[in-house]
Enzyme design. Structure first.
Site, PDB file in Angstrom:
ATOM      1  N   TYR A   1      30.504 -19.840   9.911  1.00 21.60           N
ATOM      2  CA  TYR A   1      29.836 -19.284  11.086  1.00 21.60           C
ATOM      3  C   TYR A   1      28.629 -18.452  10.701  1.00 21.60           C
ATOM      4  O   TYR A   1      28.406 -18.171   9.523  1.00 21.60           O
ATOM      5  CB  TYR A   1      30.816 -18.444  11.913  1.00 21.60           C
ATOM      6  CG  TYR A   1      31.147 -17.073  11.346  1.00 21.60           C
ATOM      7  CD1 TYR A   1      31.962 -16.930  10.227  1.00 21.60           C
ATOM      8  CD2 TYR A   1      30.634 -15.917  11.921  1.00 21.60           C
ATOM      9  CE1 TYR A   1      32.265 -15.673   9.723  1.00 21.60           C
ATOM     10  CE2 TYR A   1      30.939 -14.654  11.419  1.00 21.60           C
ATOM     11  CZ  TYR A   1      31.755 -14.541  10.311  1.00 21.60           C
ATOM     12  OH  TYR A   1      32.043 -13.300   9.807  1.00 21.60           O
TER      13      TYR A   1
ATOM     14  N   LYS B   1      30.322 -17.737   4.433  1.00 18.83           N
ATOM     15  CA  LYS B   1      30.649 -17.082   5.710  1.00 18.83           C
ATOM     16  C   LYS B   1      31.678 -17.950   6.444  1.00 18.83           C
ATOM     17  O   LYS B   1      31.364 -18.675   7.392  1.00 18.83           O
ATOM     18  CB  LYS B   1      29.369 -16.867   6.528  1.00 18.83           C
ATOM     19  CG  LYS B   1      29.473 -15.697   7.498  1.00 18.83           C
ATOM     20  CD  LYS B   1      28.111 -15.199   7.930  1.00 18.83           C
ATOM     21  CE  LYS B   1      28.159 -14.252   9.107  1.00 18.83           C
ATOM     22  NZ  LYS B   1      28.956 -13.045   8.907  1.00 18.83           N
TER      23      LYS B   1
ATOM     24  N   GLU C   1      31.538  -4.353  -0.709  1.00 19.09           N
ATOM     25  CA  GLU C   1      30.966  -4.399   0.638  1.00 19.09           C
ATOM     26  C   GLU C   1      32.019  -3.877   1.613  1.00 19.09           C
ATOM     27  O   GLU C   1      33.100  -3.450   1.205  1.00 19.09           O
ATOM     28  CB  GLU C   1      30.523  -5.821   1.005  1.00 19.09           C
ATOM     29  CG  GLU C   1      31.630  -6.850   1.053  1.00 19.09           C
ATOM     30  CD  GLU C   1      31.152  -8.219   1.583  1.00 19.09           C
ATOM     31  OE1 GLU C   1      30.076  -8.304   2.199  1.00 19.09           O
ATOM     32  OE2 GLU C   1      31.897  -9.193   1.378  1.00 19.09           O
TER      33      GLU C   1
ATOM     34  N   LEU D   1      29.194 -11.086   0.836  1.00 20.92           N
ATOM     35  CA  LEU D   1      28.348 -11.929   1.674  1.00 20.92           C
ATOM     36  C   LEU D   1      26.886 -11.489   1.496  1.00 20.92           C
ATOM     37  O   LEU D   1      26.596 -10.291   1.564  1.00 20.92           O
ATOM     38  CB  LEU D   1      28.751 -11.773   3.145  1.00 20.92           C
ATOM     39  CG  LEU D   1      28.002 -12.744   4.047  1.00 20.92           C
ATOM     40  CD1 LEU D   1      28.649 -14.113   4.005  1.00 20.92           C
ATOM     41  CD2 LEU D   1      27.920 -12.237   5.472  1.00 20.92           C
TER      42      LEU D   1
HETATM   43  N1  PDD Z   1      29.505  -9.940   9.683  1.00 19.82           N
HETATM   44  N2  PDD Z   1      29.648  -8.730   4.744  1.00 19.82           N
HETATM   45  C1  PDD Z   1      30.579  -9.242   5.571  1.00 19.82           C
HETATM   46  C2  PDD Z   1      31.947  -9.498   5.036  1.00 19.82           C
HETATM   47  C3  PDD Z   1      30.253  -9.523   6.916  1.00 19.82           C
HETATM   48  O1  PDD Z   1      31.183 -10.069   7.736  1.00 19.82           O
HETATM   49  C4  PDD Z   1      28.943  -9.243   7.393  1.00 19.82           C
HETATM   50  C5  PDD Z   1      28.516  -9.506   8.803  1.00 19.82           C
HETATM   51  C6  PDD Z   1      28.002  -8.689   6.491  1.00 19.82           C
HETATM   52  C7  PDD Z   1      26.573  -8.375   6.905  1.00 19.82           C
HETATM   53  O2  PDD Z   1      25.794  -9.554   7.019  1.00 19.82           O
HETATM   54  P1  PDD Z   1      24.552  -9.603   8.031  1.00 19.82           P
HETATM   55  O3  PDD Z   1      23.652  -8.456   7.679  1.00 19.82           O
HETATM   56  O4  PDD Z   1      23.916 -10.918   7.767  1.00 19.82           O
HETATM   57  O5  PDD Z   1      25.104  -9.459   9.431  1.00 19.82           O
HETATM   58  C8  PDD Z   1      28.394  -8.458   5.174  1.00 19.82           C
HETATM   59  C9  PDD Z   1      29.188 -10.340  11.037  1.00 19.82           C
HETATM   60  C10 PDD Z   1      28.247  -9.446  11.771  1.00 19.82           C
HETATM   61  C11 PDD Z   1      30.488 -10.626  11.777  1.00 19.82           C
HETATM   62  O6  PDD Z   1      31.383 -11.161  11.134  1.00 19.82           O
HETATM   63  O7  PDD Z   1      30.585 -10.358  12.970  1.00 19.82           O
END
Ligand code: PDD
Length: 284
Positions: free
Chosen positions: A32, A146, A178, A202
């Site tokens: 996703y 992801k 993270e 991620l």
């Molecule tokens: N998640 N690390 C993890 C494990 C995440 O699930 C996310 C974001 C990030 C940050 O990535 P980005 O800056 O591209 O949003 C880092 C999304 C927002 C979610 O699962 O809803």
């Protein structure tokens, strides 16, 4: 009622149905993206689509669309939901097939997208910061993908919430990597630091934006490991994501981070991030 996209059609969410044998439902077999939309304009769309293609290729799901088709699909869904600010969720599963761990020979991936409200952090949250706790990272070893199978992330986030905190900061082999749904930054000896990309985390799009803004504005920064014990003497700790932007962690494991208030590097970066967003709104 929000309009969603399912396999080539835009329709009201209530009318969208997926077969029960979809491998997303049976196995959590899919990937996703979450794309923030500001003023009707998707933020860093190419970078999000690149990450989607990387995730698809890592899990061996053939990409059901070209870059151009994804772009049209996303722009149409943003417009169908009234433009403005949105959080666009896009998911691709391996599609329906008889339940079998082996990959189906001719997969027909399911493409689903929806728009959710995008609410930036409330002013009082930015004023006070959030509380976080550190937890052992119980996820798999390919966290750069992801994947929709988020059970460990859900349990980690809930453990944090149960402890009265907002986010879990994950520790693997002594390193803070993270958050449960966010990337991690710390200010150590006056330098902004975030762990390097790799299978432990991620590759966040917000993370990239922050590193670019730091570089363009002379903020000392480095991609380097953050040991769990480094967090205890960091003057600032932040978590970042598309939906929550940049959140200052002011209490970690029950102790104040720095002086317990959002720090000066956060305030500077927050302003730079908002100015960058405003520029994007103006471009539409
Ligand atoms: N998640 N690390 C993890 C494990 C995440 O699930 C996310 C974001 C990030 C940050 O990535 P980005 O800056 O591209 O949003 C880092 C999304 C927002 C979610 O699962 O809803």
């Amino acid at each position: 009622m929000p309009i969603v996209h399912l396999n080539g059609r835009n329709l009201p969410a209530e009318e969208a149905c997926v077969p029960v044998l979809d491998r997303g439902f049976i196995f959590g077999d899919g990937v996703y993206e979450v794309i923030p939309v500001f003023g009707g304009h998707p933020f860093r769309l190419d970078e999000h689509l690149q990450r989607l293609e990387n995730s698809l290729s890592e899990v061996r799901i053939p990409s059901p669309h070209t870059r151009g088709e994804w772009t049209t699909l996303i722009r149409n869904l943003i417009d169908a939901n009234g433009g403005g600010d949105q959080s666009l969720y896009l998911q691709v599963t391996r599609g329906p097939a008889a339940r079998d761990h082996a990959l189906p020979e001719n997969p027909a991936p399911t493409v689903f997208a929806m728009s959710n409200p995008l609410r930036p952090p409330a002013p009082e949250v930015l004023e006070q910061g959030i509380e976080a706790i550190t937890l052992d990272d119980i996820r798999w070893s390919r966290c750069h993908i992801k994947a929709i199978s988020l059970l460990p992330n859900i349990l980690l986030r809930q453990t944090a919430l149960d402890a009265g905190a907002t986010e879990a900061i994950l520790i693997r082999d002594g390193q803070a990597t993270e958050g449960a749904a966010s990337n991690l930054f710390a200010v150590l000896d006056g330098e902004l630091r975030t762990p390097p990309k790799g299978p432990r985390l991620l590759p966040g799009i917000t993370r990239d934006v922050i590193l670019e803004l730091a570089a363009a504005n002379g903020i000392p920064h480095r991609e380097a490991d953050i040991r769990a014990e480094d967090l205890a003497h960091a003057s600032e700790v932040w978590v970042t994501s598309s939906t929550r932007e940049i959140l200052p962690v002011t209490t970690l494991d029950g102790k104040a981070v720095g002086n317990g208030r959002p720090g000066p590097v956060f305030r500077r970066m927050y302003d730079l991030y908002q100015a960058n967003k405003a520029k994007l709104r103006g471009n539409r």
